[in-house]
Scaffold this motif. Sequence first.
Motif: not given
Length: 96
Positions: A30-35, A38-49, A51-62
């Motif tokens: 939760v903490l890392v994916n929130t960060l 936030a970085m993808s939204r505010y620091a590097f533009g609005t590209r939804p990149w 979501v890829y680490p979120l999905l990969g790590w989410g699968l690992g967490l499941v």
Amino acid sequence: MPMTPEDLDQLARRRANAKLGWYVHALAFVLVNTLIFAMSRYAFGTRPWSVYPLLGWGLGLVLHGVSVFLLGSGSGLRERMVQREREALQRRQDRP
């Protein structure tokens, strides 16, 4: 075959440690994916990149959760499977 108090204590500690490990993993997720979000939204533009680490790590967490809560040492599913295997091996051994 009943478990001794020492066996019960050891199993309880192992299961509690496994669950605690999953909770720490979930908190880091939760903490890392929130960060990252936030970085993808505010620091590097609005590209939804993010979501890829979120999905990969989410699968690992499941999968980690499945191994801890469903298949972990002392879980009902694992114990039933072990019992079935014991019975099958005993039947095979008892055959003439």
